[in-house]
Design a protein around this motif. Structure first.
Motif, PDB file in Angstrom:
ATOM      1  N   ARG A  20       0.821  -1.194  -0.077  1.00 31.07           N
ATOM      2  CA  ARG A  20      -0.038   0.112  -0.096  1.00 31.07           C
ATOM      3  C   ARG A  20       0.903   1.198  -0.053  1.00 31.07           C
ATOM      4  O   ARG A  20       0.586   2.240  -0.592  1.00 31.07           O
ATOM      5  N   SER A  21       1.945   1.244   0.735  1.00 27.96           N
ATOM      6  CA  SER A  21       2.957   2.447   0.918  1.00 27.96           C
ATOM      7  C   SER A  21       3.484   2.546  -0.591  1.00 27.96           C
ATOM      8  O   SER A  21       3.733   3.637  -1.034  1.00 27.96           O
ATOM      9  N   ARG A  22       3.966   1.555  -1.407  1.00 34.55           N
ATOM     10  CA  ARG A  22       4.341   1.736  -2.611  1.00 34.55           C
ATOM     11  C   ARG A  22       3.442   2.167  -3.616  1.00 34.55           C
ATOM     12  O   ARG A  22       3.844   2.937  -4.461  1.00 34.55           O
ATOM     13  N   VAL A  23       2.301   1.678  -3.616  1.00 34.97           N
ATOM     14  CA  VAL A  23       1.289   2.350  -4.439  1.00 34.97           C
ATOM     15  C   VAL A  23       0.690   3.612  -4.291  1.00 34.97           C
ATOM     16  O   VAL A  23       0.908   4.401  -5.078  1.00 34.97           O
ATOM     17  N   ARG A  24       1.059   4.271  -2.731  1.00 36.43           N
ATOM     18  CA  ARG A  24       0.690   5.504  -2.544  1.00 36.43           C
ATOM     19  C   ARG A  24       1.737   6.384  -3.254  1.00 36.43           C
ATOM     20  O   ARG A  24       1.746   7.592  -3.219  1.00 36.43           O
ATOM     21  N   MET A  29       3.786  10.336  -6.916  1.00 39.86           N
ATOM     22  CA  MET A  29       4.525  10.942  -7.891  1.00 39.86           C
ATOM     23  C   MET A  29       3.724  11.374  -8.997  1.00 39.86           C
ATOM     24  O   MET A  29       3.883  12.464  -9.707  1.00 39.86           O
ATOM     25  N   ALA A  30       2.391  10.794  -9.305  1.00 41.95           N
ATOM     26  CA  ALA A  30       1.602  11.278 -10.577  1.00 41.95           C
ATOM     27  C   ALA A  30       1.154  12.618 -10.109  1.00 41.95           C
ATOM     28  O   ALA A  30       1.096  13.369 -11.033  1.00 41.95           O
ATOM     29  N   VAL A  31       0.612  12.841  -8.889  1.00 47.49           N
ATOM     30  CA  VAL A  31       0.107  13.948  -8.430  1.00 47.49           C
ATOM     31  C   VAL A  31       1.247  15.188  -8.518  1.00 47.49           C
ATOM     32  O   VAL A  31       0.879  16.098  -9.332  1.00 47.49           O
ATOM     33  N   HIS A  32       2.272  14.847  -8.124  1.00 50.74           N
ATOM     34  CA  HIS A  32       3.436  15.841  -8.425  1.00 50.74           C
ATOM     35  C   HIS A  32       3.521  16.200  -9.873  1.00 50.74           C
ATOM     36  O   HIS A  32       3.854  17.595  -9.830  1.00 50.74           O
ATOM     37  N   ARG A  33       3.512  15.263 -10.613  1.00 51.31           N
ATOM     38  CA  ARG A  33       3.642  15.773 -12.019  1.00 51.31           C
ATOM     39  C   ARG A  33       2.594  16.246 -12.734  1.00 51.31           C
ATOM     40  O   ARG A  33       2.591  16.644 -13.780  1.00 51.31           O
ATOM     41  N   ALA A  43      -3.568  -0.557  -9.315  1.00 53.60           N
ATOM     42  CA  ALA A  43      -4.059  -2.046  -9.184  1.00 53.60           C
ATOM     43  C   ALA A  43      -3.091  -2.757  -9.659  1.00 53.60           C
ATOM     44  O   ALA A  43      -2.311  -3.876  -9.049  1.00 53.60           O
ATOM     45  N   TRP A  44      -2.521  -2.666 -10.717  1.00 52.58           N
ATOM     46  CA  TRP A  44      -1.204  -3.313 -11.428  1.00 52.58           C
ATOM     47  C   TRP A  44      -0.044  -3.278 -10.510  1.00 52.58           C
ATOM     48  O   TRP A  44       0.469  -4.494 -10.094  1.00 52.58           O
ATOM     49  N   ILE A  45       0.371  -2.255 -10.107  1.00 51.30           N
ATOM     50  CA  ILE A  45       1.564  -1.992  -9.357  1.00 51.30           C
ATOM     51  C   ILE A  45       1.404  -2.694  -7.860  1.00 51.30           C
ATOM     52  O   ILE A  45       2.286  -3.395  -7.503  1.00 51.30           O
ATOM     53  N   GLY A  46       0.223  -2.736  -7.547  1.00 47.74           N
ATOM     54  CA  GLY A  46      -0.165  -3.315  -6.094  1.00 47.74           C
ATOM     55  C   GLY A  46       0.137  -5.107  -6.175  1.00 47.74           C
ATOM     56  O   GLY A  46       0.755  -5.624  -5.460  1.00 47.74           O
ATOM     57  N   ARG A  47      -0.551  -5.491  -7.462  1.00 44.74           N
ATOM     58  CA  ARG A  47      -0.469  -6.802  -7.735  1.00 44.74           C
ATOM     59  C   ARG A  47       1.142  -7.224  -7.990  1.00 44.74           C
ATOM     60  O   ARG A  47       1.594  -8.394  -7.358  1.00 44.74           O
ATOM     61  N   LEU A  73       5.328   3.732  10.264  1.00 37.99           N
ATOM     62  CA  LEU A  73       6.049   4.588   9.439  1.00 37.99           C
ATOM     63  C   LEU A  73       7.287   3.319   8.881  1.00 37.99           C
ATOM     64  O   LEU A  73       7.692   2.700   9.565  1.00 37.99           O
ATOM     65  N   LEU A  74       7.270   3.376   7.609  1.00 32.84           N
ATOM     66  CA  LEU A  74       7.983   2.447   6.996  1.00 32.84           C
ATOM     67  C   LEU A  74       8.915   2.651   5.862  1.00 32.84           C
ATOM     68  O   LEU A  74       8.895   3.669   5.518  1.00 32.84           O
ATOM     69  N   SER A  75       9.944   1.740   5.621  1.00 32.77           N
ATOM     70  CA  SER A  75      10.781   2.039   4.497  1.00 32.77           C
ATOM     71  C   SER A  75      10.523   0.993   3.594  1.00 32.77           C
ATOM     72  O   SER A  75      10.049  -0.180   4.045  1.00 32.77           O
TER      73      SER A  75
END
Length: 80
Positions: A20-24, A29-33, A43-47, A73-75
């Protein structure tokens, strides 16, 4: 660091939180761009992340989890 923090190596049980953290991260990054968030891509990135992490967790990938009360909080897992 405060005694209220627990830092530990991530386990396979943490994969859903790590994914979930990776998808976020990709959503941010998309919002920033200035790009729209593509739900199908997320969903694909999550799978794919789940599959990769499950296949190599503790062998090819590792990560750290920092917890503060109920807050995680994670890495993101990194490749060895």
């Amino acid at each position: 660091m405060s005694d209220d923090y627990l830092v530990r190596e991530a386990t396979e049980d943490d994969i859903p939180v790590l994914v979930r953290s990776r998808v976020r991260m990709f959503e941010d990054m998309a919002v920033h761009r200035g790009d729209p968030i593509d739900p199908e891509l997320m969903a694909w990135i999550g799978r794919e992340s789940t599959t990769v992490f499950q296949a190599g967790f503790g062998v090819d990938h590792f990560g750290w989890i920092a917890e503060h009360g109920d807050i995680v909080l994670l890495s993101d897992p990194v490749q060895k």
